[in-house]
Design a protein around this motif. Structure first.
Motif, PDB file in Angstrom:
ATOM      1  N   ASN A 176     -15.428   1.516  14.172  1.00 42.32           N
ATOM      2  CA  ASN A 176     -14.032   1.920  13.946  1.00 42.32           C
ATOM      3  C   ASN A 176     -13.429   1.272  12.698  1.00 42.32           C
ATOM      4  OD1 ASN A 176     -11.901   3.597  14.918  1.00 42.32           O
ATOM      5  ND2 ASN A 176     -10.784   1.760  15.537  1.00 42.32           N
ATOM      6  N   GLU A 177     -14.205   0.465  12.006  1.00 40.64           N
ATOM      7  CA  GLU A 177     -13.705  -0.196  10.798  1.00 40.64           C
ATOM      8  C   GLU A 177     -13.953   0.679   9.568  1.00 40.64           C
ATOM      9  OE1 GLU A 177     -14.604  -4.384  10.361  1.00 40.64           O
ATOM     10  OE2 GLU A 177     -15.101  -4.508  12.485  1.00 40.64           O
ATOM     11  N   TYR A 178     -13.201   0.403   8.513  1.00 36.97           N
ATOM     12  CA  TYR A 178     -13.325   1.200   7.288  1.00 36.97           C
ATOM     13  C   TYR A 178     -14.627   0.876   6.557  1.00 36.97           C
ATOM     14  CZ  TYR A 178      -8.408   2.387   7.903  1.00 36.97           C
ATOM     15  OH  TYR A 178      -7.217   2.857   8.413  1.00 36.97           O
ATOM     16  N   VAL A 179     -15.226   1.903   5.980  1.00 39.99           N
ATOM     17  CA  VAL A 179     -16.446   1.701   5.191  1.00 39.99           C
ATOM     18  C   VAL A 179     -16.141   0.811   3.992  1.00 39.99           C
ATOM     19  CG1 VAL A 179     -18.273   2.830   3.851  1.00 39.99           C
ATOM     20  CG2 VAL A 179     -17.332   3.959   5.888  1.00 39.99           C
ATOM     21  N   PHE A 180     -14.982   1.053   3.371  1.00 38.21           N
ATOM     22  CA  PHE A 180     -14.605   0.289   2.179  1.00 38.21           C
ATOM     23  C   PHE A 180     -13.263  -0.407   2.446  1.00 38.21           C
ATOM     24  CE2 PHE A 180     -16.957   4.099   0.788  1.00 38.21           C
ATOM     25  CZ  PHE A 180     -18.098   3.466   0.289  1.00 38.21           C
ATOM     26  N   PRO A 181     -13.313  -1.601   3.048  1.00 39.07           N
ATOM     27  CA  PRO A 181     -12.070  -2.289   3.400  1.00 39.07           C
ATOM     28  C   PRO A 181     -11.368  -2.874   2.183  1.00 39.07           C
ATOM     29  CG  PRO A 181     -13.955  -3.682   3.886  1.00 39.07           C
ATOM     30  CD  PRO A 181     -14.507  -2.357   3.457  1.00 39.07           C
ATOM     31  N   SER A 182     -10.080  -3.091   2.346  1.00 38.89           N
ATOM     32  CA  SER A 182      -9.302  -3.758   1.308  1.00 38.89           C
ATOM     33  C   SER A 182      -9.703  -5.225   1.259  1.00 38.89           C
ATOM     34  CB  SER A 182      -7.804  -3.642   1.629  1.00 38.89           C
ATOM     35  OG  SER A 182      -7.055  -4.539   0.854  1.00 38.89           O
ATOM     36  N   ARG A 183      -9.633  -5.807   0.082  1.00 37.96           N
ATOM     37  CA  ARG A 183      -9.928  -7.238  -0.025  1.00 37.96           C
ATOM     38  C   ARG A 183      -8.752  -8.081   0.438  1.00 37.96           C
ATOM     39  NH1 ARG A 183     -13.657  -8.050  -5.460  1.00 37.96           N
ATOM     40  NH2 ARG A 183     -15.288  -6.575  -4.826  1.00 37.96           N
ATOM     41  N   LEU A 184      -7.614  -7.437   0.599  1.00 37.91           N
ATOM     42  CA  LEU A 184      -6.411  -8.158   1.038  1.00 37.91           C
ATOM     43  C   LEU A 184      -6.336  -8.245   2.556  1.00 37.91           C
ATOM     44  CD1 LEU A 184      -3.798  -6.583  -1.414  1.00 37.91           C
ATOM     45  CD2 LEU A 184      -5.042  -8.736  -1.662  1.00 37.91           C
ATOM     46  N   SER A 185      -6.863  -7.212   3.233  1.00 39.05           N
ATOM     47  CA  SER A 185      -6.800  -7.188   4.689  1.00 39.05           C
ATOM     48  C   SER A 185      -7.951  -6.363   5.234  1.00 39.05           C
ATOM     49  CB  SER A 185      -5.469  -6.598   5.167  1.00 39.05           C
ATOM     50  OG  SER A 185      -5.498  -6.354   6.558  1.00 39.05           O
ATOM     51  N   ALA A 186      -8.669  -6.924   6.190  1.00 45.57           N
ATOM     52  CA  ALA A 186      -9.798  -6.211   6.795  1.00 45.57           C
ATOM     53  C   ALA A 186      -9.335  -4.997   7.591  1.00 45.57           C
ATOM     54  CB  ALA A 186     -10.574  -7.169   7.695  1.00 45.57           C
ATOM     55  N   LYS A 187      -8.046  -4.987   7.956  1.00 50.84           N
ATOM     56  CA  LYS A 187      -7.513  -3.871   8.742  1.00 50.84           C
ATOM     57  C   LYS A 187      -7.065  -2.699   7.875  1.00 50.84           C
ATOM     58  CE  LYS A 187      -5.965  -6.752  12.602  1.00 50.84           C
ATOM     59  NZ  LYS A 187      -4.822  -7.166  13.444  1.00 50.84           N
ATOM     60  N   ALA A 188      -7.074  -2.890   6.566  1.00 55.11           N
ATOM     61  CA  ALA A 188      -6.670  -1.828   5.625  1.00 55.11           C
ATOM     62  C   ALA A 188      -7.896  -1.384   4.827  1.00 55.11           C
ATOM     63  CB  ALA A 188      -5.576  -2.327   4.698  1.00 55.11           C
ATOM     64  N   HIS A 189      -7.807  -0.188   4.276  1.00 57.64           N
ATOM     65  CA  HIS A 189      -8.920   0.296   3.456  1.00 57.64           C
ATOM     66  C   HIS A 189      -8.629   0.097   1.970  1.00 57.64           C
ATOM     67  CE1 HIS A 189      -6.487   3.807   2.490  1.00 57.64           C
ATOM     68  NE2 HIS A 189      -6.354   4.088   3.779  1.00 57.64           N
ATOM     69  N   LEU A 190      -9.638   0.225   1.179  1.00 63.24           N
ATOM     70  CA  LEU A 190      -9.497   0.203  -0.275  1.00 63.24           C
ATOM     71  C   LEU A 190      -8.438   1.215  -0.681  1.00 63.24           C
ATOM     72  CD1 LEU A 190     -11.081  -0.824  -2.949  1.00 63.24           C
ATOM     73  CD2 LEU A 190     -12.192   1.416  -2.843  1.00 63.24           C
ATOM     74  N   SER A 191      -7.554   0.850  -1.576  1.00 63.89           N
ATOM     75  CA  SER A 191      -6.490   1.773  -1.980  1.00 63.89           C
ATOM     76  C   SER A 191      -7.015   2.798  -2.983  1.00 63.89           C
ATOM     77  CB  SER A 191      -5.318   1.000  -2.595  1.00 63.89           C
ATOM     78  OG  SER A 191      -5.680   0.465  -3.855  1.00 63.89           O
ATOM     79  N   THR A 192      -6.348   3.934  -3.032  1.00 72.31           N
ATOM     80  CA  THR A 192      -6.737   4.954  -4.017  1.00 72.31           C
ATOM     81  C   THR A 192      -6.502   4.451  -5.436  1.00 72.31           C
ATOM     82  OG1 THR A 192      -4.539   5.962  -3.750  1.00 72.31           O
ATOM     83  CG2 THR A 192      -6.349   6.925  -2.492  1.00 72.31           C
TER      84      THR A 192
END
Length: 212
Positions: free
Chosen positions: A120-136
């Motif tokens: 259920n986790e993002y393939v490409f997570p944000s480096r700021l938060s594991a609960k967010a994805h990489l931003s566009t």
């Protein structure tokens, strides 16, 4: 008779078009040689995540917002990277299927082994938060780095370049615009025609290549 006071007319400033100095219009699709050049560079720089992101962008043909929000469970089943996947597009709310080729499965597998995480986790997570994805926005910045690294002009390419690359090659090789429409998840064929920039020259070239 009362005299009307006249005020000087305000000086009208010449309006400057919003696109002055900016490159506008459809971004170019990458050529096959550019694809392999970027892959080679990403490999030499050991950018495992970026290589997986690049390959998955090409195969999926997804808009940036759909690509970065992919979850591991969207592309992995029973511990293996799927050969085909399906997602619901945020813009149209319609499902679209895409293939995941062996080249992409290898790079995605390498990234996920390094990254870890649950389905259920993002393939490409944000480096700021594991609960967010990489931003566009970050995805677009990364693309600028990739194309610049192989000698291309960043302003001529964007995230839509990766969405267009494979379908542009398919159309050029087959002339099958209906297949391209399905792969892009377009509801109207007119949208696909505009997206590919199909014109009279394209139609005539396809016709000339067909002998009866």
């Amino acid at each position: 008779m009362e005299k009307k006071t006249r005020f000087p007319s305000p000086t009208l400033k010449a309006s400057v078009p919003w696109n002055v100095g900016k490159m506008v219009g459809a971004k170019r699709a990458l050529k096959e040689k550019h694809v392999w050049a970027i892959r080679f560079w990403l490999g030499s720089e050991q950018r495992v995540r970026d290589r997986a992101l690049f390959d998955l962008a090409l195969d999926s043909k997804l808009r940036g917002c759909d690509l970065v929000s992919l979850r591991i469970g969207d592309i992995v089943t029973s511990g293996q990277v799927r050969h085909r996947a399906m997602v619901v597009q945020q813009k149209t709310r319609r499902p679209v299927q895409f293939e995941i080729t062996e080249t992409t499965r290898e790079s995605v597998r390498a990234w996920l082994e390094h990254r870890g995480g649950g389905l259920n986790e993002y393939v490409f997570p944000s480096r700021l938060s594991a609960k967010a994805h990489l931003s566009t926005r970050q995805y677009a910045r990364l693309l600028d780095q990739w194309v610049q690294a192989v000698g291309l002009i960043p302003g001529e390419y964007g995230t839509h370049s990766l969405r267009r690359t494979k379908v542009a090659m398919i159309y050029k090789r087959t002339g099958n615009i209906r297949a391209v429409q399905i792969l892009l998840g377009h509801t109207k064929l007119d949208s696909t025609v505009r997206y590919l920039g199909v014109d009279v020259e394209d139609a005539l070239a396809l016709s000339e290549a067909t002998d009866l």
